[in-house]
Design an enzyme around this catalytic site. Structure first.
Site, PDB file in Angstrom:
ATOM      1  N   ASP A 111       0.829  -1.216   0.000  1.00  0.00           N
ATOM      2  CA  ASP A 111       0.000   0.000   0.000  1.00  0.00           C
ATOM      3  C   ASP A 111       0.855   1.255   0.000  1.00  0.00           C
ATOM      4  O   ASP A 111       1.873   1.325   0.695  1.00  0.00           O
ATOM      5  CB  ASP A 111      -0.878   0.029   1.258  1.00  0.00           C
ATOM      6  CG  ASP A 111      -1.994  -0.989   1.179  1.00  0.00           C
ATOM      7  OD1 ASP A 111      -2.699  -1.018   0.166  1.00  0.00           O
ATOM      8  OD2 ASP A 111      -2.143  -1.765   2.142  1.00  0.00           O
TER       9      ASP A 111
ATOM     10  N   ASP B 208      16.571  -8.037  -3.750  1.00  0.00           N
ATOM     11  CA  ASP B 208      17.048  -7.612  -5.077  1.00  0.00           C
ATOM     12  C   ASP B 208      18.371  -6.838  -5.007  1.00  0.00           C
ATOM     13  O   ASP B 208      19.051  -6.685  -6.026  1.00  0.00           O
ATOM     14  CB  ASP B 208      16.001  -6.712  -5.759  1.00  0.00           C
ATOM     15  CG  ASP B 208      14.647  -7.375  -5.861  1.00  0.00           C
ATOM     16  OD1 ASP B 208      14.597  -8.611  -5.776  1.00  0.00           O
ATOM     17  OD2 ASP B 208      13.650  -6.659  -6.025  1.00  0.00           O
TER      18      ASP B 208
ATOM     19  N   MET C 284      14.760 -14.346  -8.978  1.00  0.00           N
ATOM     20  CA  MET C 284      14.084 -13.048  -8.780  1.00  0.00           C
ATOM     21  C   MET C 284      15.072 -11.880  -8.903  1.00  0.00           C
ATOM     22  O   MET C 284      16.247 -12.085  -9.176  1.00  0.00           O
ATOM     23  CB  MET C 284      13.419 -13.013  -7.415  1.00  0.00           C
ATOM     24  CG  MET C 284      12.038 -13.599  -7.397  1.00  0.00           C
ATOM     25  SD  MET C 284      11.301 -13.323  -5.781  1.00  0.00           S
ATOM     26  CE  MET C 284       9.629 -13.884  -6.089  1.00  0.00           C
TER      27      MET C 284
ATOM     28  N   VAL D 197      10.578 -19.074  -2.801  1.00  0.00           N
ATOM     29  CA  VAL D 197      11.508 -19.833  -1.948  1.00  0.00           C
ATOM     30  C   VAL D 197      12.687 -18.932  -1.574  1.00  0.00           C
ATOM     31  O   VAL D 197      13.230 -19.002  -0.470  1.00  0.00           O
ATOM     32  CB  VAL D 197      12.009 -21.072  -2.734  1.00  0.00           C
ATOM     33  CG1 VAL D 197      13.213 -21.709  -2.083  1.00  0.00           C
ATOM     34  CG2 VAL D 197      10.888 -22.079  -2.890  1.00  0.00           C
TER      35      VAL D 197
HETATM   36  O1  F6P Z   1      11.421  -7.002  -4.502  1.00  0.00           O
HETATM   37  C1  F6P Z   1      11.463  -8.319  -4.121  1.00  0.00           C
HETATM   38  C2  F6P Z   1      10.732  -9.184  -5.111  1.00  0.00           C
HETATM   39  O2  F6P Z   1      10.772 -10.528  -4.654  1.00  0.00           O
HETATM   40  C3  F6P Z   1      11.248  -9.088  -6.549  1.00  0.00           C
HETATM   41  O3  F6P Z   1      12.406  -9.828  -6.752  1.00  0.00           O
HETATM   42  C4  F6P Z   1      10.044  -9.583  -7.309  1.00  0.00           C
HETATM   43  O4  F6P Z   1      10.042  -9.076  -8.620  1.00  0.00           O
HETATM   44  C5  F6P Z   1       8.907  -9.020  -6.512  1.00  0.00           C
HETATM   45  O5  F6P Z   1       9.382  -8.804  -5.198  1.00  0.00           O
HETATM   46  C6  F6P Z   1       7.684  -9.912  -6.426  1.00  0.00           C
HETATM   47  O6  F6P Z   1       6.678  -9.179  -5.815  1.00  0.00           O
HETATM   48  P1  F6P Z   1       5.376  -9.766  -5.145  1.00  0.00           P
HETATM   49  O7  F6P Z   1       5.757 -10.272  -3.784  1.00  0.00           O
HETATM   50  O8  F6P Z   1       4.451  -8.600  -5.040  1.00  0.00           O
HETATM   51  O9  F6P Z   1       4.880 -10.847  -6.028  1.00  0.00           O
END
Ligand code: F6P
Length: 376
Positions: A78, A138, A180, A301
């Protein structure tokens, strides 16, 4: 003389990541035990500040959480200035300011990644005392050496690559492992290097699928008829990268609200199309190399479970330094990691900026020197 800070609030926003509880504990124990402040948690990110989702963080609540994954406070994506309330999107910044005054909270500590830094800056500009900590798997937050969560996710992704090696080897297959990282390649590059991936594809270096197939073909000629491809979720081909870049330039140039909305819709449509990219890449590689290809999407994971020792230490020292800065009334800053120390960085130098992998970064150079294909 400046008034002493008595009561602070803390929240976790954006995607969760290992080390959040260690950071809450680091801030909380220093604020409570060392400075004698009171600390209140807010559940579910910025929504907690609007809907009075308070939790008392006393010594007992802060005890035993160092090693826990996730966040004891819950989180959400949010935004204070665009929050859905009873089905309507509203700017709740004024409500947050009034609530904090009413509850006697002198400052809010926001733990989060890039989005959270932007939201915290908006609150700071609205006259609210905020201070932030950099968290994300990230590792893409600007102006800090590192973010907590990254080291743990790196270990998980590297171990996954290790495990994929033996099965890829046994079946003479290509295994494409999606990692990710949103738009940054730190996690894939780090895990690919540590796990010895044969191909590493990151968003910062758009790829040519034929180059990847050639590299895999060379390996087969040398007798290694299997390959591990570590691909970042945001990696894309040179053609797709050009299309994305055009759409982003259109957004940057848009002068009217309608123009901006149209460009944003275009980017959103491209992002939806990008979602099946890893599967398409594996199919293309199978066709080009005639090696069977499989896909493993590591997904959440990478964000789950107990933080590694490096993340616990980083989160604890950033959290503790954060309480020191609050005591000095240093607000509107992110507590950045700098070598073995920490440094307050003004939020306007962090918000809206991404730390991406430079193409000449030493990790990129090392990967190339050990013979890894980067797809270009
Ligand atoms: O920012 C962390 C992260 O895991 C990214 O690597 C990924 O793109 C995103 O969050 C996924 O987001 P959500 O949890 O909203 O699916």
């Amino acid at each position: 003389m400046a008034t002493k800070i008595r009561r602070i609030g803390i929240l976790t926003a954006g995607g969760d990541s290992p080390g959040l509880n260690a950071a809450i504990r680091g801030v909380g124990k220093t604020a409570l035990g060392y400075y004698g402040m009171e600390i209140v948690g807010f559940r579910d990110g910025f929504r907690g500040l609007v809907e009075n989702r308070k939790v008392n963080l006393d010594g007992a609540a802060l005890s035993g959480i160092l090693t826990l994954g996730g966040t004891i406070l819950g989180t959400s994506r949010d935004k204070p200035h665009r929050m859905v309330i009873n089905g309507q999107t509203k700017d709740m910044t004024g409500v947050i300011r009034e609530n904090l005054l009413k509850w006697g909270i002198d400052c809010v500590v926001c733990l989060g990644g890039g989005g959270t830094q932007k939201n915290a800056l908006r609150l700071h500009r609205a006259g609210i005392n905020v201070i932030t900590l950099p968290k994300t798997i990230d590792n893409d937050v600007a102006m800090t050496d590192a973010t907590f969560g990254y080291a743990t996710a790196l270990g998980i992704a590297a171990e996954a690559i290790d495990r994929l090696h033996s099965t890829a080897h046994s079946h003479h297959r290509i295994i494409v492992a999606e990692i990710m990282g949103h738009r940054a390649g730190w996690l894939t590059l780090g895990a690919g290097l540590a796990g010895g991936a044969d191909v590493i594809l990151i968003p910062e270096i758009p790829y040519n699928v034929k180059r990847i197939a050639e590299a895999i073909g060379q390996r087969s000629k040398r007798g290694s008829n299997f390959s591990i491809v570590a691909v970042a979720e945001g990696a894309m081909s040179k053609d797709d990268a050009r299309i994305f870049e055009c759409a982003e330039k259109k957004l940057a140039r848009a002068k009217t609200l309608n123009g901006k909305l149209e460009a944003k819709r275009e980017i959103a449509a491209l992002e939806v199309r990008h979602q099946g990219n890893t599967l398409r890449l594996a199919q293309q590689l199978e066709q080009l190399t005639h090696l069977e290809s499989r896909v493993t999407i590591l997904g959440y994971v990478q964000r789950g479970g107990t933080p590694c020792a490096a993340d616990r230490m980083l989160a604890t020292r950033l959290g503790s330094a954060c309480a020191d800065l609050i005591d000095k009334r240093c607000f509107g800053v992110m507590v950045a990691a700098r070598g073995d120390g920490t440094e307050p960085v003004p939020l306007d130098q962090v918000a809206g900026k991404l730390k991406l992998v430079p193409r000449d970064h030493s990790w990129v150079i090392a990967a190339r020197r050990v013979g890894t294909c980067l797809g270009d």
